[in-house]
Design a protein around this motif. Structure first.
Motif, mmCIF file in Angstrom:
data_model
loop_
_atom_site.group_PDB
_atom_site.id
_atom_site.type_symbol
_atom_site.label_atom_id
_atom_site.label_comp_id
_atom_site.label_asym_id
_atom_site.label_seq_id
_atom_site.Cartn_x
_atom_site.Cartn_y
_atom_site.Cartn_z
ATOM 1 N N ASP A 9 0.841 -1.189 0.000
ATOM 2 C CA ASP A 9 0.000 0.000 0.000
ATOM 3 C C ASP A 9 0.882 1.247 0.000
ATOM 4 O O ASP A 9 2.112 1.178 0.069
ATOM 5 C CB ASP A 9 -0.958 -0.008 1.186
ATOM 6 C CG ASP A 9 -0.232 -0.097 2.524
ATOM 7 O OD1 ASP A 9 0.990 0.160 2.547
ATOM 8 O OD2 ASP A 9 -0.869 -0.430 3.524
ATOM 9 N N ASN A 10 0.243 2.412 -0.065
ATOM 10 C CA ASN A 10 0.990 3.670 -0.170
ATOM 11 C C ASN A 10 1.879 3.904 1.053
ATOM 12 O O ASN A 10 2.991 4.415 0.935
ATOM 13 C CB ASN A 10 0.024 4.836 -0.345
ATOM 14 C CG ASN A 10 -0.649 4.830 -1.708
ATOM 15 O OD1 ASN A 10 -0.082 4.322 -2.673
ATOM 16 N ND2 ASN A 10 -1.848 5.382 -1.787
ATOM 17 N N PHE A 11 1.369 3.542 2.254
ATOM 18 C CA PHE A 11 2.162 3.770 3.455
ATOM 19 C C PHE A 11 3.410 2.892 3.466
ATOM 20 O O PHE A 11 4.493 3.346 3.861
ATOM 21 C CB PHE A 11 1.320 3.497 4.699
ATOM 22 C CG PHE A 11 2.066 3.704 5.981
ATOM 23 C CD1 PHE A 11 2.667 4.918 6.266
ATOM 24 C CD2 PHE A 11 2.186 2.683 6.903
ATOM 25 C CE1 PHE A 11 3.367 5.118 7.445
ATOM 26 C CE2 PHE A 11 2.874 2.866 8.093
ATOM 27 C CZ PHE A 11 3.467 4.091 8.355
ATOM 28 N N THR A 12 3.278 1.644 3.029
ATOM 29 C CA THR A 12 4.444 0.761 2.949
ATOM 30 C C THR A 12 5.474 1.308 1.963
ATOM 31 O O THR A 12 6.682 1.265 2.221
ATOM 32 C CB THR A 12 4.022 -0.655 2.534
ATOM 33 O OG1 THR A 12 3.106 -1.178 3.502
ATOM 34 C CG2 THR A 12 5.225 -1.582 2.453
ATOM 35 N N CYS A 14 5.884 4.420 1.338
ATOM 36 C CA CYS A 14 6.512 5.556 2.028
ATOM 37 C C CYS A 14 7.571 5.076 3.018
ATOM 38 O O CYS A 14 8.630 5.703 3.164
ATOM 39 C CB CYS A 14 5.450 6.377 2.757
ATOM 40 S SG CYS A 14 4.377 7.349 1.681
ATOM 41 N N LYS A 200 -4.854 9.940 11.052
ATOM 42 C CA LYS A 200 -4.086 9.111 10.125
ATOM 43 C C LYS A 200 -2.777 9.799 9.749
ATOM 44 O O LYS A 200 -1.720 9.153 9.668
ATOM 45 C CB LYS A 200 -4.913 8.835 8.869
ATOM 46 C CG LYS A 200 -4.223 7.917 7.879
ATOM 47 C CD LYS A 200 -5.123 7.628 6.680
ATOM 48 C CE LYS A 200 -4.437 6.703 5.695
ATOM 49 N NZ LYS A 200 -5.297 6.416 4.520
ATOM 50 N N GLN A 204 0.724 7.988 10.727
ATOM 51 C CA GLN A 204 1.718 7.588 9.737
ATOM 52 C C GLN A 204 2.929 8.515 9.742
ATOM 53 O O GLN A 204 4.068 8.059 9.580
ATOM 54 C CB GLN A 204 1.071 7.549 8.360
ATOM 55 C CG GLN A 204 -0.043 6.511 8.252
ATOM 56 C CD GLN A 204 -0.609 6.392 6.864
ATOM 57 O OE1 GLN A 204 -0.288 7.167 5.963
ATOM 58 N NE2 GLN A 204 -1.485 5.408 6.662
ATOM 59 N N LEU A 208 6.915 7.475 10.283
ATOM 60 C CA LEU A 208 7.932 7.797 9.283
ATOM 61 C C LEU A 208 9.070 8.610 9.902
ATOM 62 O O LEU A 208 10.249 8.397 9.572
ATOM 63 C CB LEU A 208 7.300 8.568 8.125
ATOM 64 C CG LEU A 208 6.304 7.776 7.258
ATOM 65 C CD1 LEU A 208 5.666 8.688 6.218
ATOM 66 C CD2 LEU A 208 6.994 6.603 6.573
#
Length: 340
Positions: A9-12, A14, A200, A204, A208
């Motif tokens: 997914d997008n967070f992974t 990132c 969120k 996140q 990071l």
């Protein structure tokens, strides 16, 4: 176009980008000290908002299902550490000692909250019980995780302070903001519910920040010179084995204990997963600064594997239950017509 289900997914993505950026441009010197100060504030804000978001009503609604919660907590805080220790002679040769310390730390962590509930819902499990179990796991982990770390994680990765000092740091940096959020929930809970995107972002963003600071310090200490490429491949195998065994044991135990199908689904998803959102801040508090990068690397990989595998399982089980409901409804309608 929808993202293929088994892609990160997008967070992974990132997270991967943050690790690469820290490897190429690590922060150091006075800037690193300032950055660590910023991450402390971000982590405190994260747990404050989680405390404000957590609904006491939802916890009370599912709290009466005590047998289910005991099984989930035992899976989270007993089964995983036992697997990590028992499998160490077999799996530790696949990775470096620092990475296996990260595996043992992973085994001490609480369950996830958001994804456990989401997957339970998709698979048509007991959602109120999932809310209660995952939330209780997250809260109890503030105390249980540092105690387990002091018992089973090798001393080379730990910060070297006394267990009581570690617990005090956890309480001060994580529990105090969490409790403050709970106390202020009557005043700010509604705003939190209406602005979930803010939570969120903080959630996140704080992870990071911690990952960047941790990997910067680790890179400055020669992390990538200490971890061969083969060890990264071995780490993938270790994480996959741990998840597979946790899923298998929770499936067998929940069925043997006579739980309903909905409760079995809840136990499987809540009892087999580990929290990245709690794990990264805890690692920052518990471990020496230079060791955090290697410690959180197994957690980051396990996080992605568990999301991919559990998403596939939830969709499969949910679709199967939907098909069964449709067949039952069709059979009932046919029987009704036959009786006319």
């Amino acid at each position: 176009m929808a993202r293929p289900k088994l892609l990160p997914d997008n967070f992974t993505l990132c997270l991967i980008g943050t690790v690469i950026f820290a490897s190429l441009l690590p922060v150091h010197g006075q800037a690193a000290k300032a950055f660590n100060w910023v991450t402390d504030i971000a982590v405190g804000l994260l747990f404050f908002l989680h405390g404000a978001k957590l609904s006491r009503e939802a916890i009370i609604a599912g709290a009466t299902h005590w047998r289910l919660h005991i099984v989930v907590l035992l899976s989270t805080f007993a089964l995983f550490p036992i697997l990590g220790l028992v499998l160490k002679p077999l799996l530790s040769p696949l990775v470096t000692p620092a990475l296996y310390a990260g595996i043992l730390f992973l085994c001490t962590l609480p369950s996830t909250v958001q994804s456990s509930i989401a997957f339970t819902s998709i698979a048509k499990g007991n959602v109120p019980a999932a809310v209660c179990s995952a939330s209780a796991s997250s809260l109890l982990g503030i105390f249980i995780t540092p105690a387990l770390v002091s018992l089973i994680v090798t001393s080379q990765a730990a910060s070297g302070g006394s267990p009581w000092h570690t617990v005090w740091n956890i309480v001060l940096q994580l529990l105090v903001p969490f409790v403050a959020g709970q106390l202020l929930r009557p005043m700010i809970g509604g705003w939190i519910e209406r602005n979930r995107a803010v939570l969120k972002l903080v959630d996140q963003g704080s992870i990071l920040l911690v990952v960047y600071a941790a990997f910067s310090e680790a890179v400055n200490e020669g992390l990538w010179h200490q971890i061969p490429l083969a060890a990264l491949g071995g780490l993938l195998v270790v994480c996959a084995v741990l998840l597979a065994l946790a899923l298998l044991v929770t499936m067998i135990v929940s069925k043997r204990l006579g739980f309903s199908r909905a409760d079995q689904i809840t136990i499987i998803f809540c009892g087999s997963k580990k929290s990245l959102a709690s794990g990264v801040p805890m690692a920052k508090v518990i471990f020496a600064t230079h060791a955090v990068g290697a410690v959180v690397l197994p957690l980051m990989l396990f996080h992605q594997i568990q999301l991919m595998v559990c998403a596939a399982l939830a969709q499969r089980w949910g679709a199967r239950d939907t098909s069964a409901e449709k067949r039952a409804a069709k059979k009932g309608a046919t029987a009704a017509v036959a009786r006319r």
